[in-house]
Design a protein around this motif. Sequence first.
Motif, PDB file in Angstrom:
ATOM      1  N   ILE A   1       3.694  -4.348  68.020  1.00  0.00           N
ATOM      2  CA  ILE A   1       4.845  -4.631  68.880  1.00  0.00           C
ATOM      3  C   ILE A   1       4.785  -6.092  69.302  1.00  0.00           C
ATOM      4  O   ILE A   1       3.783  -6.549  69.863  1.00  0.00           O
ATOM      5  N   ALA A   2       5.867  -6.825  69.005  1.00  0.00           N
ATOM      6  CA  ALA A   2       5.879  -8.264  69.257  1.00  0.00           C
ATOM      7  C   ALA A   2       6.523  -8.632  70.577  1.00  0.00           C
ATOM      8  O   ALA A   2       6.339  -9.742  71.073  1.00  0.00           O
ATOM      9  N   THR A   3       7.301  -7.740  71.168  1.00  0.00           N
ATOM     10  CA  THR A   3       8.111  -8.068  72.338  1.00  0.00           C
ATOM     11  C   THR A   3       7.300  -7.933  73.626  1.00  0.00           C
ATOM     12  O   THR A   3       6.713  -6.885  73.897  1.00  0.00           O
ATOM     13  N   ALA A   4       7.287  -9.022  74.413  1.00  0.00           N
ATOM     14  CA  ALA A   4       6.615  -8.989  75.716  1.00  0.00           C
ATOM     15  C   ALA A   4       7.473  -8.196  76.700  1.00  0.00           C
ATOM     16  O   ALA A   4       8.690  -8.158  76.572  1.00  0.00           O
ATOM     17  N   PRO A   5       6.859  -7.521  77.688  1.00  0.00           N
ATOM     18  CA  PRO A   5       5.419  -7.440  77.974  1.00  0.00           C
ATOM     19  C   PRO A   5       4.710  -6.316  77.228  1.00  0.00           C
ATOM     20  O   PRO A   5       3.551  -6.033  77.488  1.00  0.00           O
ATOM     21  N   MET A   6       5.405  -5.654  76.284  1.00  0.00           N
ATOM     22  CA  MET A   6       4.826  -4.501  75.598  1.00  0.00           C
ATOM     23  C   MET A   6       3.879  -4.905  74.486  1.00  0.00           C
ATOM     24  O   MET A   6       3.097  -4.085  73.998  1.00  0.00           O
TER      25      MET A   6
ATOM     26  N   ARG B   1       2.009   0.795  69.210  1.00  0.00           N
ATOM     27  CA  ARG B   1       2.331   0.655  67.793  1.00  0.00           C
ATOM     28  C   ARG B   1       3.422   1.650  67.414  1.00  0.00           C
ATOM     29  O   ARG B   1       3.478   2.767  67.965  1.00  0.00           O
ATOM     30  N   ILE B   2       4.281   1.245  66.469  1.00  0.00           N
ATOM     31  CA  ILE B   2       5.339   2.107  65.923  1.00  0.00           C
ATOM     32  C   ILE B   2       5.239   2.077  64.409  1.00  0.00           C
ATOM     33  O   ILE B   2       5.316   1.006  63.797  1.00  0.00           O
ATOM     34  N   ASP B   3       5.053   3.230  63.801  1.00  0.00           N
ATOM     35  CA  ASP B   3       5.110   3.364  62.340  1.00  0.00           C
ATOM     36  C   ASP B   3       6.164   4.404  62.013  1.00  0.00           C
ATOM     37  O   ASP B   3       6.063   5.556  62.450  1.00  0.00           O
ATOM     38  N   VAL B   4       7.172   4.002  61.272  1.00  0.00           N
ATOM     39  CA  VAL B   4       8.286   4.894  60.945  1.00  0.00           C
ATOM     40  C   VAL B   4       8.068   5.500  59.566  1.00  0.00           C
ATOM     41  O   VAL B   4       7.713   4.812  58.611  1.00  0.00           O
ATOM     42  N   MET B   5       8.279   6.812  59.474  1.00  0.00           N
ATOM     43  CA  MET B   5       8.239   7.535  58.204  1.00  0.00           C
ATOM     44  C   MET B   5       9.643   8.074  57.957  1.00  0.00           C
ATOM     45  O   MET B   5      10.129   8.922  58.708  1.00  0.00           O
ATOM     46  N   THR B   6      10.314   7.569  56.936  1.00  0.00           N
ATOM     47  CA  THR B   6      11.733   7.870  56.738  1.00  0.00           C
ATOM     48  C   THR B   6      11.995   9.211  56.079  1.00  0.00           C
ATOM     49  O   THR B   6      13.151   9.607  55.939  1.00  0.00           O
ATOM     50  N   GLY B   7      10.933   9.916  55.656  1.00  0.00           N
ATOM     51  CA  GLY B   7      11.134  11.205  54.991  1.00  0.00           C
ATOM     52  C   GLY B   7      11.355  11.097  53.504  1.00  0.00           C
ATOM     53  O   GLY B   7      11.711  12.078  52.851  1.00  0.00           O
ATOM     54  N   ALA B   8      11.121   9.900  52.940  1.00  0.00           N
ATOM     55  CA  ALA B   8      11.344   9.702  51.512  1.00  0.00           C
ATOM     56  C   ALA B   8      10.369  10.534  50.689  1.00  0.00           C
ATOM     57  O   ALA B   8       9.291  10.925  51.162  1.00  0.00           O
ATOM     58  N   GLU B   9      10.760  10.800  49.448  1.00  0.00           N
ATOM     59  CA  GLU B   9       9.913  11.578  48.550  1.00  0.00           C
ATOM     60  C   GLU B   9       8.555  10.895  48.408  1.00  0.00           C
ATOM     61  O   GLU B   9       8.460   9.681  48.278  1.00  0.00           O
TER      62      GLU B   9
END
Length: 720
Positions: free
Chosen positions: A166-171, A176-184
């Motif tokens: 996460i790049a945005t201050a103050p966070m 951490r954010i990891d997105v899983m799009t549901g792709a095969e």
Amino acid sequence: MRRSVLVATLLASTALTPTRSDAGPVVAWVAGATGVSAASGIATGAFATAFQAGLSFATGSVLGGFAVRAVLSLGLSAIAAKLAPKPPIPTPAAQMVNYAQTISFAERVYGRTRKGGPLAYTAFGNNRRYYVPILAAHPIQGIVEHFLDERSATLTAEADPNLSNIATAPMAGYGRIDVMTGAEGQVANAGLVAAFEEVTEEFDFAGLAVAVLWAKRPPQDKITEIYPESRQWAYTPVLDGKNDIYDPRDGSSGWTNNAALVIADWIVTSLGEEVDWDEVADEADVCDEIVINAEGDPQPRWTINGTLSDATDYEDQRAQLAAAADVYFYERTDGKVGFIVGRWMEPEIILDLEQDFFSVEDVEGQWGEDAPDEVAIVYTEPDNAWRETPSGSWIEEEVPRPLRDTPQVFLVTNHNQASRINKRLARTKRAQFQLSGTIDAIGFEMLGGREGPRGGGRGHRFFGVRDPLTGAVQAYEVGNLTFETFTVFSLTANSVNQEDFAFDAATEEPERPSYGVTVVSDGSVPVPASLTGTALPQGTIQYAWPAQDAAFTQEVRYRIVGDTHWLTARTSESAEVLQVTGLADGATVEAQVRNRTAGAGASPWGPETAIQTVVVVNPTPPGALSDFAVAPAGDGQALVSFTAPNDGQYFGTRIWRGTTSTFGSAALVHTEYGIPSAGDSYTDAAGYGTFYYWAAPINSSGIAAPLTGPESVTLSPPGP
């Protein structure tokens, strides 16, 4: 009466002979619905399916997944009651949460919207709270903008699952954010597997779109600064949803918010029913037609963006879909579900009061107590943090104490579309004439008699009624058409005219309501002198500008070239860079930046002409070619042969040809796709003369390795 003539025509032995493929199924369906014996031969061969469909219909089976007591068609006036201010569907604001519950209903996301979702998993470990919100019960196109609580967040390219991205201050640094799009081929999140023994590789959430987040404990004095709710952030991103929607116009499947394609997908995947894809193609073309909004910007006529949940019954889902694009649903005589999106169409069926009606009541000017003086739907507004927002009012009649109708249509996400729906709802609720009655077997023709540019079997949304005294014809729009028994249909309809469907945004679209504090351009706030965009891996662009005064924060607005709606990302303190993620590979994104004050002041957007950056998901080029050679192949052709590099980044090879040894004058003639380490070739019809060839391997994003070449070849015509 015409009823007896029509029935005699449909049931005569000549009409039942399968000589016309287009008429056969309709005839068999009518025969089944009206009780003709199977012994007549209709229920065999090509007619069996249609006959059984008609027979099931006549004996009370539900057709099209949503017919109630044999209601065969529904227009806007019939579904308006489903749009009451408190419908049994969640508001957009109610979806901005992550919640844990024993049973969670599947949610389908169409187009672009902002939402949270139920938690598939949550646990505490390594001094961190891990949690996995389910974003959609299907694969999605991707994330457009990340939101943690109500703060927009940008991500870095950090790959280590144990480190913050996460790049945005103050966070920044605390999650951490990891997105899983549901792709095969989706695999379990490595960080989650490493953190908990009970989480194995089987936790791949196959077919689901999820996000894996962790949030760690901050110093005590920073808890409310980093976590305003004193707990882990609610993750509620803006996302582009279902990405396998079929488009019959070109045979492709992908992401779209075209209203007709969304509705067809809902009918097929949610209801399990069939559509006529030629009809869908026609309606999709209408949805793509460009209209001009009050700001003078072009936009598609009808789009659908939002969430449908299995917690909501199909009737309410259909009402939201219908209201969003002024849709008329009907049951085709071949058993398929048909629909027509909002637009004026000249009536093709003219009913005669004496010949076509068993009974009829046509009331003029008595609108009833619920007829509104003005209408302002509540829709989803992106500029209001994607929350429910009342539109400007369509005023049908100015009175001292107006009756205001505020139906909720959350699948609409732009003010112009909301305004057009306002006008239609107002006009249909205050129609000059309201007709109800029973008609004869011409009801079958209303369900499937119209011939369109791509075929027949389509229903009639509009019809005319001829006055027996004057001969004048009044146009009506079907409210609902219900099968009663044998060849009797009940019909309700409201009078309409072409002007009810026309809309001039410049004069008819009302002013938008304000959304909290309005940012006002302030000439005393300087605009950043320059802006650059750099493509980073995984669909990320990093924007940079010169250092600004510490009193200002910065805001970047960006959009894919051709889109009409800007997305924005902001810094929480003065900064020189900001990253935007979740962009599609190869897309050209334009952007501008401005300074903002702590109050409501802001500089103009700059630069005046937005910069453009091409998104690159994979920036790593493959290795160079080996064994590159060119040789004559006869008849003015050159054989270009090479060996692809032994590199997993390899995707294909671009080949250029020129008439001099200077590459700048060469032209790209071919891209040969292949696999690493393989020998490959291309035969180029160059003509006669001396030619020079170059080649360069590329990766899946088109990033090229260094050129190989030139290699020359002389092609001579055959001798006498």
